[in-house]
Every structure is written in structure tokens, then in C-alpha cells.
Design an enzyme around this catalytic site. Structure first.
Site, short mmCIF file in Angstrom:
data_model
loop_
_atom_site.label_atom_id
_atom_site.label_comp_id
_atom_site.label_asym_id
_atom_site.label_seq_id
_atom_site.Cartn_x
_atom_site.Cartn_y
_atom_site.Cartn_z
N ASP A 233 1.39 4.81 2.36
CA ASP A 233 0.99 5.38 3.64
C ASP A 233 1.40 6.86 3.72
O ASP A 233 2.53 7.21 3.34
CB ASP A 233 1.68 4.63 4.78
CG ASP A 233 1.50 3.12 4.70
OD1 ASP A 233 0.43 2.63 5.07
OD2 ASP A 233 2.45 2.43 4.24
N ASP B 157 -3.27 4.35 2.89
CA ASP B 157 -3.58 4.67 4.29
C ASP B 157 -3.24 6.13 4.54
O ASP B 157 -2.14 6.58 4.22
CB ASP B 157 -2.72 3.82 5.25
CG ASP B 157 -3.26 2.41 5.41
OD1 ASP B 157 -4.45 2.18 5.11
OD2 ASP B 157 -2.49 1.54 5.86
N ASP C 256 0.86 -1.18 0.00
CA ASP C 256 0.00 0.00 0.00
C ASP C 256 0.90 1.23 0.00
O ASP C 256 2.12 1.11 -0.07
CB ASP C 256 -0.92 -0.01 1.24
CG ASP C 256 -0.15 0.20 2.55
OD1 ASP C 256 1.09 0.28 2.52
OD2 ASP C 256 -0.80 0.27 3.60
N1 CTP Z 1 0.76 0.61 11.52
C1 CTP Z 1 0.15 0.92 12.68
N2 CTP Z 1 -1.11 0.47 12.94
C2 CTP Z 1 -1.76 -0.26 12.04
C3 CTP Z 1 -1.15 -0.58 10.84
C4 CTP Z 1 0.12 -0.12 10.60
O1 CTP Z 1 0.74 1.59 13.49
N3 CTP Z 1 -2.99 -0.68 12.33
C5 CTP Z 1 2.11 1.11 11.30
C6 CTP Z 1 3.13 0.02 11.46
O2 CTP Z 1 4.02 0.37 12.46
C7 CTP Z 1 3.81 -0.07 10.14
C8 CTP Z 1 3.37 1.17 9.38
O3 CTP Z 1 2.21 1.63 10.01
O4 CTP Z 1 5.18 -0.06 10.32
C9 CTP Z 1 3.12 0.84 7.95
O5 CTP Z 1 2.28 -0.29 7.88
P1 CTP Z 1 2.10 -1.14 6.59
O6 CTP Z 1 1.63 -0.29 5.49
O7 CTP Z 1 1.23 -2.29 6.96
O8 CTP Z 1 3.55 -1.75 6.36
P2 CTP Z 1 4.76 -1.23 5.47
O9 CTP Z 1 5.94 -1.29 6.35
O10 CTP Z 1 4.45 0.08 4.84
O11 CTP Z 1 4.89 -2.37 4.41
P3 CTP Z 1 4.26 -2.40 2.93
O12 CTP Z 1 5.33 -1.84 2.07
O13 CTP Z 1 3.99 -3.83 2.64
O14 CTP Z 1 3.03 -1.58 2.95
MN MN Z 2 2.69 0.38 3.75
MN MN Z 3 -0.38 0.70 5.57
#
Ligand code: CTP
Ligand code: MN
Ligand code: MN
Length: 512
Positions: free
Chosen positions: A327, A436, A325
Site C-alpha cells: 500500500d 494499492d 498487498d
Molecule cells: N483501508 C481502508 N479502506 C479500504 C481498505 C483498506 O481504509 N477499503 C485501510 C485499512 O485501514 C487498512 C489499510 O488500509 O488498515 C491497509 O489495508 P490492507 O492492505 O487491507 O491491510 P494491511 O494491514 O496492509 O494488511 P496486509 O499486510 O495483509 O495487506
Molecule cells: Mn496491505
Molecule cells: Mn491494501
């Protein structure tokens, strides 16, 4: 495994210790000792040899076939055995120095118990190039340059399987083990190099051993074949579907997308969007697509609240080239101006046709009421929005060209979307992307930035460090010092690391 170097046995004086003039006559003719100098050291060896002699033991200065008991300190059985074979051929008892000291105390050779026998896994730190690393991931620098991907892929798959089986404890154990290997500067070639590393439990070591010796782990291979694992992966791969729901469906014999579609299951809004855009949402988001989404979010934010700031967080801030995703963290330099911002951003995006799905939650964090550190529950307490963006192909392509221009690379368009355009397939002029959004007041911005940059394990380890080592509670909102009973303020990530007594680790080195 590195064999023990041959070492010349240096004679410490005239004749053997056994014939030294302070020795008593031999009382145990069936026992002939040899003390290995390496690791024990010459002076300790001389002292112990003399002690043995005084107690009526025969102690040989040189290793020969007469020797029945080899006494060692801090050496592994395997090393000593190899060395002995190279010296005399037939191995005697290989014993830890504890057998010797107990025998001295008893005044006779004591019975050889298991604990006296040399441990196979003990190795010699002097000659094996062993790794060392601090035990919390937040004390380590973990770049994307993983030298042990084969091992960490195996451990990550078992972690995923544990998480999909509601065994979070085991999942974290595998994640920690994988994170340790990710931080190593070189590929692991032998188990002995791992001695002394933290977070490597018996189970993880077995998996590592399997991969090192056989090229694959039988447990990993079996898991990959497991129908349940594969069904759980497919079903939880649907946005909006968690482990509990997937398990319920599997119990009802729904193990794939088609079966789900054909079933009478009622899906909530998120799951409907997840199923509708399944393929897009399971295709990694590229950096260029993240840029394109960023441009849209920036425009939205600038339109509804000029002066507000948008920061890319999550995996892309850590330098990842793809993600599941995108963020973003949004704030405004004047405290309070950010309140109520999310609904406005969302309605702007919606009015422009950028949203396929969104679910917004309000900020529910109030320091006065919530008090310090409920880290897990605090994670969700900002104004935040889970969404699925409709990213137009031209926006995506524009961002890709801009990025290529910036990087001055070859003009070659090979991304999956571009390829399908060329082939005339997939005429859909957009793709779905998970996005997000989080809004934080400027006073909490540094904590939100740190908390949302990840990786998930890095965050977990930061909070564990804060709690266990510093008696502090860290969340994405605040840092509370339990000893001083007060909040520690910070306006940058650097200040938070300093409060925690940690060296600053930049985002690109938080890929634990
Ligand atoms: N996070 C959080 N609470 C959630 C989901 C996520 O605090 N309910 C935080 C986590 O600490 C995470 C960050 O948001 O490190 C990003 O989450 P995510 O998008 O799931 O992971 P990424 O590290 O960005 O991996 P990806 O590249 O697969 O999206
Ligand atoms: Mn992410
Ligand atoms: Mn995320």
C-alpha cells in the site's frame, strides 16, 4: 489456578467471638459460622463476628468440622474449597458475605439462594498474576511479538468464519478478543489470569478455555473441516470476489477454482485477473518485493510530478515481514498539485508494462459538501487505484540483494520464487503483486497516513474511541469535533492522537 495460601488464623482477642460477653445466647444451634479473614480483612471480620454474636449466631474463631457455613468476601468457591479441604476436609456451605448481612437484617439464617453461593469464576487478584489492559485497542501497544499466537489464531479463524458468513458483529467480537490477547506481555496459562480483561465474551472465553485445556478448540477444528468455510475461503481468495458472490456460486455448486473455470459464470475484469493470477496473489508478498514495488512507484511518481512524495503504508509500515498487498500514499507538499495525479501515474506504469490490472477511482471527498465523519464511506474517497502489478524477477532479486546487504545477513536465497528458479520450474520471469495506491492532498495527509496504516481493528477502534469517548468523527480525511462544531486540523499523526486525548502509538505498535 493458584491455591489459596494457608493463612494462620490470628486470634483477635480472648476466646472465640461466640463466647464474647456481648453476645446473646445461641438461637440457631444448627448454624455454626466461620468468617474467612482473607480479603475481608481482620477488622471487618471482627466487626461482623461481633454482629453475628449479637444476633444469636454461633461464630467460630477457628475453622473446624463444627462449622456449617463459611462466609467469604471476594473469594472464589474453588479457592475456598481447596483451602478448607486442606484445613478440615469436609466443606460446609461456602457463602458470600451477602448471605450473612441478609441474615443479620432478618435476625435469622435466611434461605441459601444461588446468588449467595460463591462463584466459581471469582478469583483472587492478590495471588493470581492477572493481566490488565485498557479496553480500546488504540490505547494499547500491540507489537508483532505475539505471545499468544495459538489462542489468537483460533479466535482469528472464528472471526474469519463469521465475516465469511456475513456475521460482522460476531467477527468484530472475536477480533477484539484476539487483539486483547495479542497485547499481553506473556503467554496466558490459565483462565483466571484473564479476569477483568475487556472484550472477552463468553464465547471467546470458551474457545480460550478449550485451547488451554485441550490444546485445541473443537469449534475451530470443526470450522477447519467445514466444506462451506473452505469453499468460501478459496472463492473469496480470488481478487475481486466478495462474500455475496462466493455464496451465490456455492449455491450453484461451484466450490473450487476448477469448477469456476469450467462453469459458464461471467467474471468481471477484476475477477478474471484474480483467477488468472490466483497462485501469485495468494502467496504472501515479502518485504523485498515490497521494496521492489516501491522503487517502481517512486520512479513513476517522480516522472509524472517531480516533488511528489511516496509513503509506504499498510502492514509494511507497521513492520510486518509479509503482506497480502503493498500500500502506498502519494502527496505533494503544495496543496492542489496532487490533483489528477493518479491517472498520470497509472498511465506511466501501464506504458512501462508494470500493470496486469488496475481500477482507478477519482477523489470524491469535498469537505463543504460531505460534512464531517462518514467514516466508512469516506474510506474510498481519495483518488485511489486497486491494481495488480507485474513485478519482474530481476527487480525483485535486486531489492532482495539490497535488503540483504543492508541487513548483513547470510547470502542464502530461499524464497519460493528463487527456489523454483533454481529447480528450473516456473520459468515465468515475473510475479503478480496486489498494489494499492492512494493520493491525498497535503492538508489531509496526516489523516490519510493514520487511516491507511492500520491495522484494520486499530482503525476501527480509533474511530470508536473518537465517537464514543470524545464526541468526534474521525475519517481518513479529517477529524471533526461535534461539541465545538469544527474541524481539528493536524499535520502529523502525533497531533491527531493529541486531539483525541490518546497517547501516541507508533505504527509498529498498532498491530492489533
Ligand atoms: N483501508 C481502508 N479502506 C479500504 C481498505 C483498506 O481504509 N477499503 C485501510 C485499512 O485501514 C487498512 C489499510 O488500509 O488498515 C491497509 O489495508 P490492507 O492492505 O487491507 O491491510 P494491511 O494491514 O496492509 O494488511 P496486509 O499486510 O495483509 O495487506
Ligand atoms: Mn496491505
Ligand atoms: Mn491494501
Amino acid at each position: 489456578m493458584v491455591p489459596l495460601k494457608r493463612r494462620k488464623v490470628v486470634s483477635s482477642g480472648a476466646g472465640s467471638a461466640g463466647s464474647d460477653d456481648v453476645t446473646s445466647p445461641t438461637r440457631f444451634p444448627q448454624v455454626v459460622l466461620f468468617l474467612l479473614e482473607r480479603k475481608m480483612g481482620a477488622s471487618r471480620r471482627a466487626f461482623l463476628s461481633q454482629l453475628g454474636g449479637k444476633n444469636g449466631f454461633q461464630v467460630e474463631e477457628l475453622c473446624s468440622e463444627r462449622v456449617t457455613h463459611v462466609i467469604c468476601e471476594n473469594n472464589s468457591g474453588e479457592e475456598v474449597r481447596r483451602w478448607l479441604e486442606s484445613q478440615v476436609g469436609s466443606p460446609a456451605h461456602l457463602l458470600d458475605v451477602s448471605w450473612f448481612t441478609e441474615s443479620m437484617r432478618a435476625g435469622r439464617p435466611v434461605e441459601i439462594l444461588d446468588r449467595h453461593k460463591l462463584q466459581e469464576q471469582q478469583i483472587n487478584e492478590v495471588e493470581v498474576e492477572a493481566f490488565s489492559t485498557p479496553s480500546y485497542a488504540c490505547q494499547r501497544r500491540t507489537t508483532l511479538d505475539n505471545h499468544n499466537a495459538v489462542l489468537t489464531d483460533a479466535l482469528s479463524l472464528l472471526a474469519e468464519n463469521a465475516e465469511l458468513s456475513d456475521e460482522d458483529g460476531r467477527g468484530v467480537a472475536f477480533r477484539r478478543a484476539a487483539a486483547v490477547l495479542k497485547s499481553l506481555p506473556e503467554p496466558v496459562t490459565g483462565l483466571t489470569q484473564l479476569r477483568g480483561l475487556p472484550c472477552l465474551g463468553g464465547h471467546s472465553l470458551r474457545v480460550i478455555k478449550d485451547v488451554l485445556e485441550n490444546g485445541a478448540s473443537s469449534e475451530v477444528e470443526a470450522t477447519k473441516q467445514s466444506e462451506r468455510f473452505n469453499a468460501l475461503k478459496v472463492l473469496t481468495g480470488i481478487f475481486g470476489v466478495g462474500v455475496k458472490t462466493a455464496e451465490r456460486w456455492i449455491r450453484e455448486r461451484i466450490v473450487g477454482l476448477q469448477q469456476l473455470q469450467d462453469s459458464e459464470q461471467t467474471l468481471n475484469r477484476a475477477q478474471q485477473a484474480g483467477l488468472r493470477h490466483y497462485e501469485d496473489l495468494n502467496q504472501p508478498v515479502t518485504r523485498a518485493e515490497a521494496d521492489a514495488v516501491a522503487a517502481v512507484v517512486e520512479e513513476a511518481v517522480a516522472s509524472v510530478l517531480p516533488g511528489a512524495r511516496v509513503t509506504l503504508i499498510g502492514g509494511f509500515r507497521r513492520g510486518k515481514l509479509t503482506g497480502h498487498d503493498v500500500d502506498f500514499l502519494i502527496t505533494h507538499p503544495e496543496e492542489g498539485r496532487e490533483a489528477g495525479l493518479m491517472p498520470k501515474v497509472v498511465s506511466w506504469l501501464d506504458s512501462q508494462g508494470f500493470l496486469l490490472y488496475q481500477k482507478t477511482s477519482r477523489n470524491s471527498y469535498l469537505e463543504a459538501e460531505d460534512g464531517p465523519g462518514r467514516p466508512s464511506s469516506n474510506m474510498d474517497r481519495f483518488e485511489r487505484c486497486f491494481s495488480v502489478f507485474k513485478l519482474p524477477e530481476e527487480a525483485r532479486r535486486g531489492a532482495e540483494e539490497a535488503r540483504r546487504g543492508a541487513e548483513e545477513t547470510e547470502p542464502c536465497s530461499s524464497s519460493p520464487a528463487a527456489v523454483s528458479q533454481v529447480k528450473g520450474e516456473g520459468l515465468k520471469p515475473w510475479r503478480a503483486v496486489r498494489v494499492d495506491l492512494v493520493v491525498s492532498p497535503i492538508s489531509q495527509f496526516a489523516f490519510a497516513l493514520l487511516g491507511w496504516t492500520g491495522s484494520k481493528l486499530f482503525e476501527r477502534e480509533l474511530r470508536r474511541w473518537a465517537g464514543h469517548e470524545k464526541a468526534m468523527s474521525l475519517s481518513s480525511h479529517a477529524l471533526y469535533d461535534n461539541r465545538q462544531s469544527r474541524y481539528l486540523r493536524a499535520s502529523s499523526e502525533e497531533e491527531i492522537f493529541a486531539h483525541l486525548g490518546l497517547e501516541f502509538i507508533p505504527p509498529s505498535e498498532r498491530n492489533a
